[in-house]
Design an enzyme around this catalytic site. Structure first.
Site, PDB file in Angstrom:
ATOM      1  N   LYS A  35       0.706  -1.238  -0.073  1.00 32.83           N
ATOM      2  CA  LYS A  35      -0.134   0.080   0.097  1.00 32.83           C
ATOM      3  C   LYS A  35       0.952   1.078  -0.034  1.00 32.83           C
ATOM      4  O   LYS A  35       0.846   2.241  -0.722  1.00 32.83           O
ATOM      5  CB  LYS A  35      -0.942   0.156   1.312  1.00 32.83           C
ATOM      6  CG  LYS A  35      -1.589   1.427   1.470  1.00 32.83           C
ATOM      7  CD  LYS A  35      -2.452   1.414   2.800  1.00 32.83           C
ATOM      8  CE  LYS A  35      -1.824   1.550   3.974  1.00 32.83           C
ATOM      9  NZ  LYS A  35      -1.515   3.177   4.391  1.00 32.83           N
ATOM     10  N   ASN A  36       1.820   1.467   0.946  1.00 36.10           N
ATOM     11  CA  ASN A  36       2.304   2.624   1.152  1.00 36.10           C
ATOM     12  C   ASN A  36       3.539   2.850   0.084  1.00 36.10           C
ATOM     13  O   ASN A  36       3.897   3.977  -0.210  1.00 36.10           O
ATOM     14  CB  ASN A  36       3.150   2.664   2.585  1.00 36.10           C
ATOM     15  CG  ASN A  36       2.091   2.723   3.453  1.00 36.10           C
ATOM     16  OD1 ASN A  36       0.931   3.117   3.207  1.00 36.10           O
ATOM     17  ND2 ASN A  36       2.617   2.383   4.753  1.00 36.10           N
ATOM     18  N   CYS A 129      -4.893   8.068   9.205  1.00 38.00           N
ATOM     19  CA  CYS A 129      -5.299   7.444  10.455  1.00 38.00           C
ATOM     20  C   CYS A 129      -4.868   8.442  11.656  1.00 38.00           C
ATOM     21  O   CYS A 129      -3.918   9.267  11.606  1.00 38.00           O
ATOM     22  CB  CYS A 129      -4.517   6.105  10.572  1.00 38.00           C
ATOM     23  SG  CYS A 129      -4.979   4.795   9.506  1.00 38.00           S
ATOM     24  N   ARG A 134       0.527  14.317  13.374  1.00 38.13           N
ATOM     25  CA  ARG A 134       1.039  13.862  11.730  1.00 38.13           C
ATOM     26  C   ARG A 134       1.542  15.401  11.280  1.00 38.13           C
ATOM     27  O   ARG A 134       0.855  15.927  10.163  1.00 38.13           O
ATOM     28  CB  ARG A 134      -0.091  13.382  11.160  1.00 38.13           C
ATOM     29  CG  ARG A 134      -0.193  11.961  11.837  1.00 38.13           C
ATOM     30  CD  ARG A 134      -1.064  10.891  11.119  1.00 38.13           C
ATOM     31  NE  ARG A 134       0.011  10.272  10.249  1.00 38.13           N
ATOM     32  CZ  ARG A 134      -0.471   9.213   9.448  1.00 38.13           C
ATOM     33  NH1 ARG A 134      -1.700   8.844   9.486  1.00 38.13           N
ATOM     34  NH2 ARG A 134       0.396   8.517   8.432  1.00 38.13           N
ATOM     35  N   PRO A 135       2.155  16.225  11.850  1.00 40.07           N
ATOM     36  CA  PRO A 135       2.503  17.425  11.056  1.00 40.07           C
ATOM     37  C   PRO A 135       3.326  17.094   9.794  1.00 40.07           C
ATOM     38  O   PRO A 135       3.900  16.215   9.590  1.00 40.07           O
ATOM     39  CB  PRO A 135       3.501  18.242  12.148  1.00 40.07           C
ATOM     40  CG  PRO A 135       4.066  17.227  12.864  1.00 40.07           C
ATOM     41  CD  PRO A 135       2.842  16.109  12.734  1.00 40.07           C
ATOM     42  N   ASP A 317       3.798   0.310  12.434  1.00 41.92           N
ATOM     43  CA  ASP A 317       2.588  -0.238  11.996  1.00 41.92           C
ATOM     44  C   ASP A 317       2.194  -1.550  12.208  1.00 41.92           C
ATOM     45  O   ASP A 317       1.073  -2.100  12.101  1.00 41.92           O
ATOM     46  CB  ASP A 317       2.615  -0.374  10.281  1.00 41.92           C
ATOM     47  CG  ASP A 317       2.526   1.142   9.775  1.00 41.92           C
ATOM     48  OD1 ASP A 317       2.849   1.368   8.699  1.00 41.92           O
ATOM     49  OD2 ASP A 317       2.273   2.275  10.795  1.00 41.92           O
ATOM     50  N   ILE A 339       7.133   6.462  17.583  1.00 43.96           N
ATOM     51  CA  ILE A 339       6.956   6.952  16.207  1.00 43.96           C
ATOM     52  C   ILE A 339       5.721   8.010  16.346  1.00 43.96           C
ATOM     53  O   ILE A 339       5.692   9.226  16.061  1.00 43.96           O
ATOM     54  CB  ILE A 339       6.821   6.132  15.086  1.00 43.96           C
ATOM     55  CG1 ILE A 339       8.057   4.934  14.789  1.00 43.96           C
ATOM     56  CG2 ILE A 339       6.615   6.926  13.639  1.00 43.96           C
ATOM     57  CD1 ILE A 339       9.308   5.997  14.561  1.00 43.96           C
ATOM     58  N   ARG A 409      -9.088  -0.126   3.932  1.00 44.58           N
ATOM     59  CA  ARG A 409      -8.279   0.784   3.353  1.00 44.58           C
ATOM     60  C   ARG A 409      -6.744   0.331   2.878  1.00 44.58           C
ATOM     61  O   ARG A 409      -6.267   0.612   2.187  1.00 44.58           O
ATOM     62  CB  ARG A 409      -7.869   2.138   4.140  1.00 44.58           C
ATOM     63  CG  ARG A 409      -8.853   3.038   4.293  1.00 44.58           C
ATOM     64  CD  ARG A 409      -8.518   4.284   5.201  1.00 44.58           C
ATOM     65  NE  ARG A 409      -7.297   4.700   4.781  1.00 44.58           N
ATOM     66  CZ  ARG A 409      -6.490   5.428   5.699  1.00 44.58           C
ATOM     67  NH1 ARG A 409      -6.759   5.680   6.924  1.00 44.58           N
ATOM     68  NH2 ARG A 409      -5.434   5.748   5.072  1.00 44.58           N
TER      69      ARG A 409
HETATM   70  C1  EPZ Z   1       4.080   6.632   6.659  1.00 46.45           C
HETATM   71  O1  EPZ Z   1       3.324   7.793   7.241  1.00 46.45           O
HETATM   72  C2  EPZ Z   1       2.991   5.483   6.693  1.00 46.45           C
HETATM   73  N1  EPZ Z   1       1.957   5.870   5.771  1.00 46.45           N
HETATM   74  C3  EPZ Z   1       2.462   4.932   8.002  1.00 46.45           C
HETATM   75  O2  EPZ Z   1       1.843   4.192   7.783  1.00 46.45           O
HETATM   76  C4  EPZ Z   1       3.650   4.809   8.973  1.00 46.45           C
HETATM   77  O3  EPZ Z   1       3.149   4.484  10.083  1.00 46.45           O
HETATM   78  C5  EPZ Z   1       4.799   5.980   8.885  1.00 46.45           C
HETATM   79  O4  EPZ Z   1       5.204   6.175   7.648  1.00 46.45           O
HETATM   80  C6  EPZ Z   1       6.075   5.410   9.683  1.00 46.45           C
HETATM   81  O5  EPZ Z   1       6.640   4.209   8.949  1.00 46.45           O
HETATM   82  C7  EPZ Z   1       2.252   6.168   4.211  1.00 46.45           C
HETATM   83  O6  EPZ Z   1       3.203   5.646   3.754  1.00 46.45           O
HETATM   84  C8  EPZ Z   1       1.046   6.715   3.625  1.00 46.45           C
HETATM   85  P1  EPZ Z   1       6.213   9.956   9.114  1.00 46.45           P
HETATM   86  P2  EPZ Z   1       4.014   9.297   7.563  1.00 46.45           P
HETATM   87  O7  EPZ Z   1       6.223  11.055   8.096  1.00 46.45           O
HETATM   88  O8  EPZ Z   1       4.879   9.519   6.183  1.00 46.45           O
HETATM   89  C9  EPZ Z   1       6.543  12.915  12.763  1.00 46.45           C
HETATM   90  C10 EPZ Z   1      -0.128   2.833   7.707  1.00 46.45           C
HETATM   91  O9  EPZ Z   1      -0.886   2.278   8.685  1.00 46.45           O
HETATM   92  N2  EPZ Z   1       6.584  14.104  11.720  1.00 46.45           N
HETATM   93  O10 EPZ Z   1       7.612   9.007   8.895  1.00 46.45           O
HETATM   94  O11 EPZ Z   1       2.982  10.191   7.908  1.00 46.45           O
HETATM   95  C11 EPZ Z   1       5.152  12.394  12.876  1.00 46.45           C
HETATM   96  O12 EPZ Z   1       4.267  13.129  13.400  1.00 46.45           O
HETATM   97  C12 EPZ Z   1       0.339   4.045   7.987  1.00 46.45           C
HETATM   98  O13 EPZ Z   1      -0.051   2.147   6.658  1.00 46.45           O
HETATM   99  C13 EPZ Z   1       6.852  15.441  12.040  1.00 46.45           C
HETATM  100  O14 EPZ Z   1       7.096  15.363  13.298  1.00 46.45           O
HETATM  101  O15 EPZ Z   1       5.095   9.094   8.919  1.00 46.45           O
HETATM  102  C14 EPZ Z   1       5.492  11.003  13.288  1.00 46.45           C
HETATM  103  O16 EPZ Z   1       5.170  11.119  14.552  1.00 46.45           O
HETATM  104  C15 EPZ Z   1      -0.132   4.874   9.318  1.00 46.45           C
HETATM  105  N3  EPZ Z   1       7.203  16.360  11.079  1.00 46.45           N
HETATM  106  C16 EPZ Z   1       6.777  10.798  12.896  1.00 46.45           C
HETATM  107  O17 EPZ Z   1       7.339  11.853  12.492  1.00 46.45           O
HETATM  108  C17 EPZ Z   1       6.803  15.723   9.651  1.00 46.45           C
HETATM  109  O18 EPZ Z   1       6.918  16.797   8.824  1.00 46.45           O
HETATM  110  C18 EPZ Z   1       6.803   9.838  11.622  1.00 46.45           C
HETATM  111  O19 EPZ Z   1       5.997  10.261  10.534  1.00 46.45           O
HETATM  112  C19 EPZ Z   1       6.667  14.504   9.376  1.00 46.45           C
HETATM  113  C20 EPZ Z   1       6.750  13.592  10.228  1.00 46.45           C
END
Ligand code: EPZ
Length: 436
Positions: A35-36, A129, A134-135, A317, A339, A409
């Site tokens: 998916k991702n 989700c 999620r900033p 995940d 995370i 999803r």
């Molecule tokens: C991706 O989310 C995945 N989604 C998530 O999978 C997965 O849990 C996550 O990566 C971690 O592996 C997709 O790929 C569509 P991050 P993403 O940016 O990109 C903080 C699922 O179940 N952060 O790595 O949103 C953030 O708040 C989903 O398939 C900032 O602070 O994850 C989080 O605490 C759920 N500022 C951490 O980093 C930013 O600009 C990781 O976020 C970006 C992120």
């Protein structure tokens, strides 16, 4: 009969899964495409000046929403038998609608792509989700570093650039989304971009491989420094998405949870090492070779400690599905979620099934119980839904899981796959009781 006591509340159950637990999963199951990975690769196809064919695309709701967005933008899109054919040439819009973008997290990947094509884009801020704030500050920082104007005004991500110029991007944390957006921006920037502290997830590598197949120059994906020489002509490509790491892991945990004997095919064992090691630590038998993983269990598990990390650490995940299994492990497990700050809400649902768990700051303390009991529960997000399925497969009796739309999803034909392995699981269409 009319009168007091005969009227019932009018409510709509919504679609749900009904699972009769206590049955072993046995047999062979093929995992679907990632998916991702797909959510990062497919938008990139709009950067090409010719059509692409992308295979092994999972037939799940998030993909359908993304394809609807691309059709809305003008792309010619056909999706059948897990094969996507996309022609980006007719695309003539750069502002996908909120009704679509709000339904998933990855919709903001379209911003750097549409900026690369048109020089500007307006994408409503993403959904996804509810597992934390999620900033997207790191995405904004990355785009600005390459010369773009990037702001979140009125709930939109507004980006524009007269010219994008390669530069050094230093991510504050190895954000998957920010790494994807940095790559999708850098391929349109003249000169070389180095993305430091990049995420190393398998789907980052998949995106790099697809961009390279399109004619881009991308090196270092899978390490914490990714280099991109941008400004090259990008053409359509034929590509096959990697198998879904998280679906693979969910099926591995389900097999173990039911004292089963399951071979998962079409997988990449190297992507699963953190989970495989944890399951072995718990006393589960895990063997793998080439593209299959064999999971066997006697249904008795040792308690373990888990700490989620970016790849190749234990994936966040798979925290929720494993936590469900740990509720019946012998001893006390400590699960630390590093995370996302709101990824333990599903524990309230597990408590309804008899789980003994408490949360202290970012850790869940799970004291194993002999068995879970069936109940009416809800999926609070995608992977929480998977966790509830794992719990229901273990619990004696019939468990009802509401919020099936979350599960659909991210997991292709999940109920069908589980039934084929011997589970007793049914999707029950929405029911409503009208007042009499
Ligand atoms: C991706 O989310 C995945 N989604 C998530 O999978 C997965 O849990 C996550 O990566 C971690 O592996 C997709 O790929 C569509 P991050 P993403 O940016 O990109 C903080 C699922 O179940 N952060 O790595 O949103 C953030 O708040 C989903 O398939 C900032 O602070 O994850 C989080 O605490 C759920 N500022 C951490 O980093 C930013 O600009 C990781 O976020 C970006 C992120």
């Amino acid at each position: 009969m009319k009168g007091a006591g005969c009227c019932r509340v009018s409510y709509d159950m919504g679609e749900k899964l009904v699972i009769r637990g206590g049955r072993r999963l046995e047999g062979e199951v093929m995992v679907s495409g990632g998916k991702n990975a797909a959510l990062a690769v497919v938008p990139a196809a709009l950067l090409a000046d010719s059509p692409s064919v992308i295979e092994n695309l999972p037939d799940i709701n998030d993909i359908h929403v993304l394809l609807e967005m691309m059709r809305w933008l003008g792309a010619e899109v056909s999706f059948q038998d897990n094969v996507l054919r996309v022609d980006p040439r007719p695309v003539n819009k750069c502002n996908p609608p909120y009704e679509l973008t709000s339904r998933m997290r990855a919709s903001y990947y379209l911003a750097p792509v549409l900026m690369g094509v048109f020089g500007h884009a307006q994408v409503p801020l993403p959904g996804g989700c509810d597992i934390g704030a999620r900033p997207i500050d790191q995405t904004l920082k990355a785009m600005r570093t390459l010369g773009a104007r990037a702001d979140t005004l009125g709930g939109n991500l507004e980006v524009s650039a007269e010219e994008l110029i390669g530069n050094d991007i230093f991510l504050d944390m190895p954000s998957v989304g920010a790494t994807v957006n940095s790559m999708l921006t850098a391929v349109s920037a003249s000169g070389t971009t180095c993305i430091h502290n990049a995420a190393k997830e398998p789907h980052i590598v998949d995106l790099a491989n697809f961009l390279s197949a399109m004619g881009a120059w991308v090196k270092g994906a899978g390490t914490d420094v990714i280099r991109v020489r941008g400004g090259r002509h990008l053409h359509g490509a034929n590509y096959t998405i990697i198998p879904d790491q998280i679906e693979t892991g969910t099926l591995m945990i389900a097999a173990a949870a039911t004292a089963g004997d399951v071979v998962i095919t079409g997988a990449i064992p190297a992507h699963m090492e953190a989970l495989s090691a944890k399951l072995l630590e718990m006393g589960v038998r895990v063997e793998s070779e080439d593209d299959w993983i064999h999971v066997r269990s006697n249904g008795v598990f040792r308690a373990v400690n888990v700490k989620t990390q970016g790849y190749p650490g234990y994936p966040t995940d798979l925290q929720q599905p494993l936590s469900a299994l740990l509720t019946v492990a012998r001893g006390t497990s400590i699960v630390t979620e590093t995370i996302f700050e709101n990824r333990f809400r599903f524990l309230d649902e597990l408590r309804k099934m008899g789980a003994n768990v408490r949360v202290i700051e970012s850790s869940a303390i799970i004291s194993g119980v002999d068995n879970l009991v069936s109940a009416r529960v809800n999926a609070t997000d995608l992977r929480a839904g998977a966790a509830m399925v794992i719990a229901a497969l273990m619990a004696e009796g019939e468990t009802e899981i509401g919020g099936v739309e979350y599960i659909l999803r991210g997991y292709e034909r999940f109920d069908e796959k589980l039934r084929a392995l011997g589970a007793c699981v049914e999707r029950v269409s929405s029911r409503s009781y009208a007042p009499v």
